[in-house]
Design a protein around this motif. Structure first.
Motif, PDB file in Angstrom:
ATOM      1  N   VAL A  38      28.339-126.662  -3.238  1.00 11.78           N
ATOM      2  CA  VAL A  38      29.390-126.076  -2.411  1.00 11.78           C
ATOM      3  C   VAL A  38      29.983-127.104  -1.474  1.00 11.78           C
ATOM      4  N   SER A  39      29.126-127.954  -0.917  1.00 12.81           N
ATOM      5  CA  SER A  39      29.625-128.994  -0.024  1.00 12.81           C
ATOM      6  C   SER A  39      30.488-129.998  -0.785  1.00 12.81           C
ATOM      7  N   CYS A  40      30.115-130.283  -2.046  1.00 17.34           N
ATOM      8  CA  CYS A  40      30.932-131.202  -2.849  1.00 17.34           C
ATOM      9  C   CYS A  40      32.292-130.599  -3.182  1.00 17.34           C
ATOM     10  N   VAL A  41      32.280-129.284  -3.473  1.00 15.58           N
ATOM     11  CA  VAL A  41      33.545-128.628  -3.778  1.00 15.58           C
ATOM     12  C   VAL A  41      34.451-128.598  -2.562  1.00 15.58           C
ATOM     13  N   ASN A  42      33.886-128.291  -1.426  1.00 15.91           N
ATOM     14  CA  ASN A  42      34.680-128.209  -0.212  1.00 15.91           C
ATOM     15  C   ASN A  42      35.094-129.570   0.306  1.00 15.91           C
ATOM     16  N   SER A  43      34.481-130.630  -0.227  1.00 12.88           N
ATOM     17  CA  SER A  43      34.808-131.965   0.255  1.00 12.88           C
ATOM     18  C   SER A  43      36.064-132.524  -0.409  1.00 12.88           C
ATOM     19  N   LEU A  44      36.656-131.786  -1.368  1.00 11.30           N
ATOM     20  CA  LEU A  44      37.884-132.265  -1.985  1.00 11.30           C
ATOM     21  C   LEU A  44      38.985-132.360  -0.932  1.00 11.30           C
ATOM     22  N   PRO A  45      39.746-133.449  -0.945  1.00 12.43           N
ATOM     23  CA  PRO A  45      40.792-133.614   0.086  1.00 12.43           C
ATOM     24  C   PRO A  45      42.064-132.841  -0.204  1.00 12.43           C
ATOM     25  N   TYR A  46      42.110-132.062  -1.267  1.00 13.62           N
ATOM     26  CA  TYR A  46      43.308-131.285  -1.577  1.00 13.62           C
ATOM     27  C   TYR A  46      42.896-129.913  -2.089  1.00 13.62           C
ATOM     28  N   ASP A  47      43.832-128.991  -1.960  1.00 14.42           N
ATOM     29  CA  ASP A  47      43.622-127.604  -2.378  1.00 14.42           C
ATOM     30  C   ASP A  47      44.655-127.271  -3.459  1.00 14.42           C
ATOM     31  N   VAL A  48      44.172-126.888  -4.644  1.00 13.10           N
ATOM     32  CA  VAL A  48      45.037-126.641  -5.795  1.00 13.10           C
ATOM     33  C   VAL A  48      45.344-125.150  -5.881  1.00 13.10           C
ATOM     34  N   HIS A  49      46.628-124.814  -6.010  1.00 16.92           N
ATOM     35  CA  HIS A  49      47.089-123.437  -6.182  1.00 16.92           C
ATOM     36  C   HIS A  49      47.705-123.321  -7.569  1.00 16.92           C
ATOM     37  N   TRP A  50      47.010-122.653  -8.474  1.00 20.49           N
ATOM     38  CA  TRP A  50      47.516-122.481  -9.841  1.00 20.49           C
ATOM     39  C   TRP A  50      48.414-121.251  -9.883  1.00 20.49           C
ATOM     40  N   LEU A  51      49.634-121.454 -10.325  1.00 16.52           N
ATOM     41  CA  LEU A  51      50.633-120.387 -10.369  1.00 16.52           C
ATOM     42  C   LEU A  51      50.927-120.073 -11.827  1.00 16.52           C
ATOM     43  N   GLY A  52      50.730-118.821 -12.207  1.00 17.25           N
ATOM     44  CA  GLY A  52      50.935-118.428 -13.593  1.00 17.25           C
ATOM     45  C   GLY A  52      52.178-117.607 -13.836  1.00 17.25           C
TER      46      GLY A  52
END
Length: 419
Positions: free
Chosen positions: A19-33
């Motif tokens: 969880v800490s590794c996932v939250n450590s990503l410097p960007y947040d991806v929003h997938w739009l379908g």
């Protein structure tokens, strides 16, 4: 029990680390379908980069005229735009232009408030701005401009032979070519005034980015000139249009068949290109262009052979006429034949005097030519008696008689139709 508790602790540690590794990503991806609108407020302290991605769709015929766009709704143009095939590429581009270099970088790609993206491949985008804005994913199921582009291409292909010999089309194309060539001539003479050596050295040192930047600046200057001197541009265009029309009128439309063929082939090539680029599903648009050209040049003799073979193999079933339709057709055809005969007898091609010498009743012939009935009263009476005797023997004589609707006043005209 101790081994089980140790195992649980180990699993818990792994979950915390993941969880800490996932939250450590410097960007947040929003997938739009699908069609989506995301509102973003001003967040000066936010460190995570928001990246918006469209996953793409499957290739099918429903996507033939489809268009997908990223729209940015912002009050000003103070924003930077980064587009790439994946979130990693977008974030890399974002970080490389986020250390003050983007502010002074003259070769940075221009940002647009609306960009078309690939229908079938993933596309991601990030925005760097300090102002409130909205991100909208717009999906147009049927883009009217793509439809019109394909229709216009088909019209060019199937009308190329007619347009190649049309004088109006020749004058319109000649005027357009003349106006475009005049503007290109102005650009050419203006480029003569630019220092060639300085421009060449700048392109050699800075690479293609310098060339792109210079072309972009030239285009912006041309736009500003057009907006500032609209009246002069209008009169210049009007004068060049008149001169082009005079030149085209002096030369005249092409009369040589080879010249017409060159024009026809050029129009067909333009139509094929318009059809091909009218859709992002280029396999389907190429198939439409191939089918159009095949239909255009399909041999008519072979088409007639196929049609003849089909009629011999599957002959149409004849439809028999009813009694009412038979009498109606007989009356109609008889009336038309009598009118044709009357027109022929009245025309100069007919030798009326020779005919009158050969017949026994010349007065009756003249009366027929003037529009009267060709039957006498006795002949009409004999026909009425004969028809009445025949109808008495039929089971539906009265209904047939009512359908014919022969009255005493116009009996002579109707009898003339049946003879």
């Amino acid at each position: 029990m101790e081994s089980i508790s140790c195992y649980r602790i180990y699993v818990l540690i792994l979950i915390i680390v993941s969880v800490s590794c996932v939250n450590s990503l410097p960007y947040d991806v929003h997938w739009l379908g699908g069609p989506t609108t995301i509102e973003r407020e001003i967040q000066p302290t936010k460190q995570i980069v928001d990246i918006y991605c469209y996953s793409g769709g499957a290739k099918n015929l429903f996507a033939l005229w489809q268009t997908v766009k990223f729209n940015i709704k912002i009050k000003n143009d103070e924003f930077s735009q980064y587009v790439g095939p994946s979130p990693e590429d977008v974030y890399k581009d974002y970080t490389e232009n986020s250390y003050g270099w983007a502010v002074v970088n003259p070769f940075q790609r221009k940002s647009y408030k609306s960009i078309s993206i690939d229908l079938f491949e993933p596309t991601c985008m990030a925005i760097n701005t300090k102002h409130r804005h909205n991100i909208e994913l717009q999906i147009q199921r049927v883009d009217i401009w793509r439809v019109l582009l394909m229709i216009f291409g088909l019209v060019l292909i199937f009308s190329s032979k007619t347009l190649s010999g049309n004088p109006l089309f020749f004058y319109i194309c000649g005027v357009l070519v003349g106006v475009s060539a005049s503007f290109m001539l102005v650009v050419y003479y203006v480029s003569k005034l630019l220092p060639k050596k300085t421009l060449t050295y700048g392109v050699l040192i800075g690479g293609w980015t310098v060339g792109v930047y210079l072309l972009q600046q030239i285009w912006e200057n041309i736009r500003s000139i057009i907006l500032s001197y609209q009246l002069y541009i209008f009169w210049y265009t009007l004068l060049v249009t008149f001169i082009s029309f005079v030149v085209c009128y002096r030369i005249g439309p092409p009369k040589n068949q080879r010249s017409k063929n060159l024009v026809m082939w050029t129009l067909q090539v333009i139509g094929i290109l318009m059809i091909f680029f009218s859709s992002q599903y280029q396999e389907a648009s190429a198939a439409v262009a191939i089918i159009a050209m095949s239909v255009k040049y399909f041999p008519r003799s072979l088409l007639y052979r196929i049609e003849g073979y089909w009629r011999r193999k599957f002959p149409p079933k004849p439809r028999l006429l009813s009694s009412e339709e038979y009498y109606e057709q007989g009356a109609r055809e008889t009336k038309r034949a009598l009118d044709d005969l009357r027109r022929y007898c009245s025309s100069p091609d007919c030798a009326q005097w020779s005919i009158m010498l050969k017949i026994s009743d010349a007065k009756r012939f003249a009366s027929f030519v003037e529009g009267n009935s060709h039957l006498s009263d006795d002949e009409v009476l004999d026909y009425e008696s004969y028809a009445f005797s025949l109808e008495r023997n039929k089971p539906h004589a009265n209904s047939t008689r009512n359908h014919l609707d022969i009255s005493d006043d116009d009996s002579s005209d109707d009898d003339a139709q049946y003879y």
